[in-house]
Design a protein around this motif. Structure first.
Motif, short mmCIF file in Angstrom:
data_model
loop_
_atom_site.label_atom_id
_atom_site.label_comp_id
_atom_site.label_asym_id
_atom_site.label_seq_id
_atom_site.Cartn_x
_atom_site.Cartn_y
_atom_site.Cartn_z
N LEU A 481 0.83 -1.20 0.00
CA LEU A 481 0.00 0.00 0.00
C LEU A 481 0.86 1.25 0.00
O LEU A 481 1.90 1.29 0.69
N PRO A 482 0.45 2.29 -0.74
CA PRO A 482 1.18 3.56 -0.65
C PRO A 482 0.98 4.18 0.73
O PRO A 482 -0.05 3.95 1.38
N LYS A 483 1.95 4.94 1.20
CA LYS A 483 1.88 5.58 2.51
C LYS A 483 0.86 6.71 2.50
O LYS A 483 0.66 7.40 1.49
N LEU A 484 0.18 6.88 3.65
CA LEU A 484 -0.76 7.98 3.83
C LEU A 484 -0.09 9.07 4.65
O LEU A 484 0.67 8.80 5.57
N HIS A 485 -0.38 10.32 4.31
CA HIS A 485 0.15 11.44 5.06
C HIS A 485 -1.00 12.11 5.80
O HIS A 485 -1.66 13.01 5.28
N GLN A 517 -6.59 -2.49 -0.08
CA GLN A 517 -6.00 -2.61 -1.41
C GLN A 517 -5.86 -1.23 -2.04
O GLN A 517 -6.64 -0.32 -1.74
N PRO A 518 -4.85 -1.06 -2.90
CA PRO A 518 -4.73 0.21 -3.64
C PRO A 518 -5.69 0.19 -4.83
O PRO A 518 -5.91 -0.85 -5.45
N PHE A 519 -6.27 1.34 -5.13
CA PHE A 519 -7.20 1.43 -6.26
C PHE A 519 -7.04 2.80 -6.89
O PHE A 519 -7.39 3.82 -6.28
N GLU A 520 -6.50 2.80 -8.12
CA GLU A 520 -6.19 4.05 -8.83
C GLU A 520 -5.36 4.95 -7.91
O GLU A 520 -4.28 4.56 -7.49
N LYS A 521 -5.87 6.13 -7.54
CA LYS A 521 -5.10 7.03 -6.66
C LYS A 521 -5.60 6.96 -5.22
O LYS A 521 -5.36 7.86 -4.43
N GLN A 522 -6.30 5.88 -4.89
CA GLN A 522 -6.88 5.74 -3.56
C GLN A 522 -6.29 4.52 -2.84
O GLN A 522 -5.70 3.64 -3.45
N VAL A 523 -6.50 4.52 -1.52
CA VAL A 523 -6.24 3.35 -0.70
C VAL A 523 -7.57 2.96 -0.08
O VAL A 523 -8.17 3.75 0.65
N SER A 524 -8.03 1.77 -0.39
CA SER A 524 -9.36 1.36 0.01
C SER A 524 -9.30 0.39 1.18
O SER A 524 -8.48 -0.53 1.20
N LEU A 525 -10.20 0.63 2.17
CA LEU A 525 -10.33 -0.24 3.33
C LEU A 525 -11.80 -0.67 3.42
O LEU A 525 -12.68 0.17 3.51
N GLY A 577 -0.85 13.83 -2.62
CA GLY A 577 -0.92 14.12 -4.04
C GLY A 577 -2.26 13.76 -4.64
O GLY A 577 -2.56 14.08 -5.78
N GLY A 578 -3.13 13.07 -3.84
CA GLY A 578 -4.44 12.68 -4.36
C GLY A 578 -5.47 13.75 -4.08
O GLY A 578 -5.18 14.94 -3.89
N LYS A 579 -6.72 13.35 -4.03
CA LYS A 579 -7.84 14.25 -3.83
C LYS A 579 -7.69 15.02 -2.52
O LYS A 579 -7.29 14.49 -1.50
N ASP A 580 -8.03 16.31 -2.56
CA ASP A 580 -8.08 17.15 -1.35
C ASP A 580 -6.73 17.23 -0.64
O ASP A 580 -6.65 17.21 0.58
#
Length: 587
Positions: A481-485, A517-525, A577-580
């Protein structure tokens, strides 16, 4: 002492022999009489027993001055001195090989026989076989030396619990001159599952020149086994590459019952292996690998557990491996096996202590986190309830004010007041909406977070509630998974409130499926719960708080369509870098 011949008593050597033979017959030592030229004229019945002959008469006529074995032992000069100068002599425990090839240790005493004139005409010799005494003493010395070695080994092995140090001590003790004195030693250990014997470590020179250089230098002065450990380690540090490469090629399955290595550990007995006694198939797999033709084996056993196996050889010197060597190697291996077991027990204890310390640290962290979460949730719930309680009457007041205002003429004296009421209530409604959107925003700290790790921490906090409800967890967490900030407190609070909402709608003994799981530019839980209560799930305060907090983090929380027996929620976060991305609680 000397014996004289006189005219009154005994006038010749033959007569002397005739007079003395009955006296000497039963004396339990070998006795012989020879003339002035050294030729044996008489022996008693014990003489052949001492020197290994079959009959006394076989020794008659032997010349003690000319016999090669007498000369080899250096005793011809003693006999000659007695016969020529009439001086007695005594020699203790001289090593002698008789004409019948029997090797014995003799204590010899010779007394001259003199005539009345004083000249020597012969001698009487007394031979006492000291072979059994010598061998007994040598055996006793050997046993004392062996006990000393074992005591030294036990003392040194007891000085450390480090496994590698113990293995080094074992190998050095097997090969050192002050130890067992083998040329090379190979150490095999049982793997953790107890299925294979694997070559671990070895010690020994690569050739004769190297062996003599190392061992001769180290044995020039006496050192105890404890003293030589450092010396040997230093001297052999760069000299054991080849033997270590050899031993690491050896790996034997415990199922190979016909293999003598396995037989040795299963029988718990030391063994002697000779290449000549084994088929070529085995020769190629062991003897050729090691490069020796004869080996000593001793199993490393602690109580009833197999720890490994020692292989030793005399690759350089070719010295014979004796039964005594095997016995001593087996005794030594028993002590080594116990030391290895102590080391492994200590390592396991140390590992358990580390795990316990880590568990205590996590418990302390989780306790602090739970206290903080409980306080946070209490504040959030109170704030949420107060805001909702205020918004409902404000909405009603504002609605009535705007309705009346529409029916009132601007010229009416109440119009201005109604207009103020309507505008102020609208303002209050906007303030409450913004307040709910940013309910309890902690200090604006943003960290790089792993969603899986944050989820596991939240599950740990709710472990008691999950256990009480008998919820079975099934997780499918994506490892890349990409890291969340995000703000860690808000993320933790949002996950805890989401989980509590799921638990509030669960039946006893349910199952909770969690997927990331990663999905496009999101991280989904995704949370999926079944079965659920018969009552249709409602958006409780936990859900509302979770939704608000997730929104504050720039994410989304929504229901996923599922069957009636299943409750499914999906949370989406946006990595940096994603939404908002400019949200105050995002990086």
């Amino acid at each position: 002492m000397e014996i004289q011949l006189t005219s009154e008593k005994i006038s010749s050597l033959d007569l002397l022999i005739e007079q003395l033979k009955d006296i000497f017959l039963e004396i339990p030592v070998g006795i012989f009489i020879c003339d002035q030229k050294g030729e044996v004229k008489y022996v008693n019945k014990f003489f052949p027993r001492v020197l290994g002959g079959s009959r006394p008469e076989d020794s008659i006529g032997i010349n003690v001055l000319e016999l090669e074995n007498i000369k080899a032992a250096g005793m011809d000069a003693n006999f000659k001195q007695t016969l020529e100068q009439g001086e007695p002599f005594s020699i203790e425990r001289v090593k002698y090989k008789s004409i019948w090839e029997k090797e014995v240790y003799l204590s010899i005493r010779a007394t001259p026989i003199k005539e009345k004139s004083g000249s020597t005409c012969g001698l009487i010799g007394f031979l006492e076989d000291e072979t059994d005494k010598v061998k007994l003493e040598e055996g006793l010395k050997q046993k004392i030396a062996e006990l000393f070695i074992i005591d030294e080994v036990e003392k040194v092995l007891g000085s450390t619990l480090n496994l590698n140090e113990i293995l080094e001590i074992v190998l050095i003790a097997v090969t050192a001159g002050q130890g067992l004195g083998f040329n090379r030693a190979f150490l095999m250990l049982m793997d953790e599952k107890g299925t294979y014997l694997e070559g671990k470590m070895a010690i020994g020179p690569s050739n004769r020149e190297e062996a003599y250089r190392i061992w001769n230098n180290l044995s020039q002065q006496y050192q105890s086994l404890e003293d030589i450990l450092k010396s040997y380690r230093s001297a052999l540090d760069q000299k054991n590459i080849e033997v270590n490469q050899i031993v690491q090629k050896i790996r034997v399955s415990i199922r190979e019952k016909d293999n003598p290595l396995i037989q040795s550990v299963l029988d718990k007995q030391a063994r002697y292996l000779d290449e000549a006694n084994y088929p070529p198939s085995f020769t190629s797999s062991l003897f050729e690998t090691i490069g020796a033709r004869k080996l000593a084996l001793a199993p490393l056993i602690s109580v009833d557990k197999i720890e490994g196996l020692i292989l030793a050889d005399n690759f350089v010197t070719g010295k014979e491996i004796k039964e005594e060597d095997l016995k001593l190697l087996q005794i030594f291996a028993h002590h080594a096996g116990s030391a290895i077991e102590r080391s492994r027990l200590y390592q396991r204890l140390e590992q358990k202590l580390m795990e316990l310390e880590e568990a205590n640290r996590k418990i302390a962290e989780n306790s602090q986190r739970m206290i903080k979460m409980e306080r946070l949730q209490a504040i959030e719930e109170v704030t949420f309830q107060v805001a909702h309680e205020l918004r409902n009457p404000m909405t009603i007041i504002g609605g009535f004010a705007r309705s009346i205002l529409k029916k009132t003429s601007p010229q009416d004296e109440n119009y201005k007041s109604l207009e103020i009421i309507a505008s102020q209530t609208e303002r209050m409604e906007d303030l409450l909406t913004n307040f709910l959107d940013y309910v309890y925003v902690p200090e604006n700290t943003v960290e790089e977070l792993d969603l899986n790790q944050s989820l596991e921490q939240s599950l740990e906090l709710l472990k008691g509630e999950l256990k009480e409800k008998r919820i079975y967890l099934m997780k499918n967490l994506h490892t890349q998974l990409p890291k969340l900030h995000l703000n860690p407190e808000l993320l933790s609070s949002s996950l805890v409130n989401t989980l509590r909402y799921m638990l509030s709608n669960s039946s006893s003994s349910g199952s909770l499926y969690i997927t990331t799981q990663p999905f496009e530019k999101q991280v989904s839980l995704t949370f999926s719960l079944m079965p659920v209560n018969s009552i249709l799930p409602e958006k409780s305060s936990s859900f509302s708080l979770a939704s608000t907090l997730i929104g504050n983090l720039g994410g989304t929380l929504k229901y996923k369509p599922e069957d009636k027996a299943r409750l499914c929620l999906e949370i989406n976060f946006f990595p940096k870098g994603g939404k908002d991305e400019q949200h105050p609680n995002r990086g």
